[in-house]
Design an enzyme around this catalytic site. Sequence first.
Site, short mmCIF file in Angstrom:
data_model
loop_
_atom_site.label_atom_id
_atom_site.label_comp_id
_atom_site.label_asym_id
_atom_site.label_seq_id
_atom_site.Cartn_x
_atom_site.Cartn_y
_atom_site.Cartn_z
N PHE A 128 -62.00 10.15 68.13
CA PHE A 128 -61.57 10.99 69.24
C PHE A 128 -61.03 12.33 68.71
O PHE A 128 -60.35 12.37 67.68
CB PHE A 128 -60.49 10.25 70.04
CG PHE A 128 -60.15 10.89 71.35
CD1 PHE A 128 -60.95 10.66 72.47
CD2 PHE A 128 -59.07 11.74 71.47
CE1 PHE A 128 -60.65 11.26 73.68
CE2 PHE A 128 -58.78 12.35 72.69
CZ PHE A 128 -59.56 12.11 73.80
N ASP A 205 -56.18 3.59 66.50
CA ASP A 205 -56.06 4.13 67.85
C ASP A 205 -56.65 3.10 68.81
O ASP A 205 -57.84 2.79 68.74
CB ASP A 205 -56.78 5.48 67.97
CG ASP A 205 -56.43 6.17 69.29
OD1 ASP A 205 -56.25 5.46 70.30
OD2 ASP A 205 -56.34 7.42 69.30
N TYR A 230 -52.46 5.30 80.16
CA TYR A 230 -52.97 5.73 81.47
C TYR A 230 -54.42 5.34 81.68
O TYR A 230 -55.00 5.64 82.70
CB TYR A 230 -52.80 7.25 81.65
CG TYR A 230 -53.31 8.09 80.50
CD1 TYR A 230 -54.66 8.36 80.36
CD2 TYR A 230 -52.43 8.62 79.57
CE1 TYR A 230 -55.13 9.14 79.32
CE2 TYR A 230 -52.88 9.39 78.51
CZ TYR A 230 -54.25 9.65 78.39
OH TYR A 230 -54.70 10.40 77.34
N LYS A 231 -55.01 4.65 80.69
CA LYS A 231 -56.41 4.22 80.82
C LYS A 231 -56.41 2.82 81.46
O LYS A 231 -55.99 2.67 82.59
CB LYS A 231 -57.08 4.32 79.47
CG LYS A 231 -57.16 5.80 79.04
CD LYS A 231 -57.67 6.05 77.66
CE LYS A 231 -57.78 7.57 77.45
NZ LYS A 231 -58.02 7.94 76.06
N ARG A 380 -70.87 8.09 80.85
CA ARG A 380 -70.04 6.96 80.45
C ARG A 380 -69.58 6.23 81.71
O ARG A 380 -69.01 6.83 82.62
CB ARG A 380 -68.84 7.52 79.67
CG ARG A 380 -68.13 6.53 78.80
CD ARG A 380 -67.10 7.23 77.96
NE ARG A 380 -66.07 7.87 78.77
CZ ARG A 380 -64.85 8.15 78.34
NH1 ARG A 380 -64.51 7.87 77.10
NH2 ARG A 380 -63.97 8.74 79.12
C1 LIG Z 1 -57.65 9.24 75.58
C2 LIG Z 1 -57.48 9.20 74.12
C3 LIG Z 1 -56.47 9.95 73.49
C4 LIG Z 1 -55.60 10.90 74.29
O1 LIG Z 1 -54.43 11.24 73.64
P1 LIG Z 1 -53.28 11.99 74.49
O2 LIG Z 1 -52.27 12.37 73.52
O3 LIG Z 1 -52.82 11.03 75.54
O4 LIG Z 1 -53.92 13.16 75.17
C5 LIG Z 1 -56.30 9.79 72.14
N1 LIG Z 1 -57.12 8.99 71.40
C6 LIG Z 1 -58.12 8.28 71.99
C7 LIG Z 1 -58.98 7.39 71.16
C8 LIG Z 1 -58.33 8.38 73.35
O5 LIG Z 1 -59.33 7.71 73.92
#
Ligand SMILES: *Cc1c(COP(=O)(O)O)cnc(C)c1O
Length: 420
Positions: A128, A205, A230-231, A380
């Site tokens: 990411f 992560d 939040y996912k 997706r």
């Molecule tokens: C959504 C996501 C993030 C987002 O990080 P934020 O700090 O909340 O913006 C980070 N890593 C992965 C793998 C994600 O899918």
Amino acid sequence: MEQVLERAHAQRLDGADPLASFRDRVVIADPDLIYLDGNSLGRLPTSTGERLRAVVAGEWGAALVGSWKDWIELPSRVGDVIGEHLLGALPGEVVVSDSTTVNLYKLAAAALDARPDRRVIVTDDDNFPTDRYVLDGLAAARGLEIRTVTADPTHGPSLADIAGALDTDVALVSFSHVAYRSGALLDLAAVTAAAHEVGALTLWDLSHAAGSVPVALNSAGADLAVGCTYKYLSGGPGAPAFLYVRRDLQAQLRQPIWGWFGQRNQFAMGEHYDPEPDVRSTLTGTPAVLGLAAVDEGARLLADAGIDRLRAKGMALTSLLCELTDAWLAPLGFTVVSPRDPALRGSHLTLHHEQAWAICRALAAEAAVVGDYREPDRLRLGPAPLYTRFVDVWDAADRLRRLIAAGGHLPYAGPRTRVT
Ligand SMILES: *Cc1c(COP(=O)(O)O)cnc(C)c1O
């Protein structure tokens, strides 16, 4: 042969779904809208509105500053719910704090400080963006090398390639458990074991894994982890993120943001930073109480559903979508670019199509199906197992094939919007 392609088949699967009633525990404002983006922003649990009203009116409005005696425990209390039910962590190994990006920074920096004579960070080129940027920033500031494993766009980085990147120069190994684009599931235990063999620390992560696949952090011996709430966890936009530090590492590691919420006996207002000897040392400043209350509701809802049942349903939902794609959508130019074996992917499925951008927009505007677009040419689709029905998957694929067959996406070609 049972007619997999018939809607009645999807209805039968819904009839046998032990999680079916959980759909009533989230807000469905528009019953015609098929929401396949719960992996980006989970639906709002019905209990969250009530909880937030109670926190706002009772705890903030009436009890005012006196509420801090309870609020101060929230980062640990909510962390423990997530840790126990979704991450395979022990009590006292998870807290909720800051954003995933900030938590990555804190834990990666702490890990690098714990390996001062090593100069390599290993990650993959499809990790990411925020993960790659944070690691790049740390490497730039410290003169370290990023050793980037090339990920297969569908299957993610291979274990062989990861093993090939490891040696005793490596301080930190950082990957996503479920790849955000393809959904590929990386073997957390195997990578952790390989990293430990060369004496490196692991930082996972879990943003697309938490709430979609069982994570066994503690039994795998994983060192560190972060992830979004939040996912799949339905904590709401910008909700504070979680982080995990394995218990026996907690007293050894020191994260770089020395804030007063990490301080032992915080309200003694001591002269020098003297952090808690446990995971609370990773806390920084005053926690976002409203966000934490919302994360608590989302996490408890998933805990009620049970991660094993969520996983089983997630595999079944994406498998149905895969079959419908092969039957109906492949002739229209789509290919599945997620692993075909459900055991090797998370709970979302990614489709390649040359016109993916136009299709994604048209699908939402013309067919009331919300997925998301990911560069360069991917659609997706994330049927969150907590509240997505099998008929939703069937209807989404059906609406998609009709849209493309009628050329409904053609007017939607054009520049990308700011948010995709
Ligand atoms: C959504 C996501 C993030 C987002 O990080 P934020 O700090 O909340 O913006 C980070 N890593 C992965 C793998 C994600 O899918």
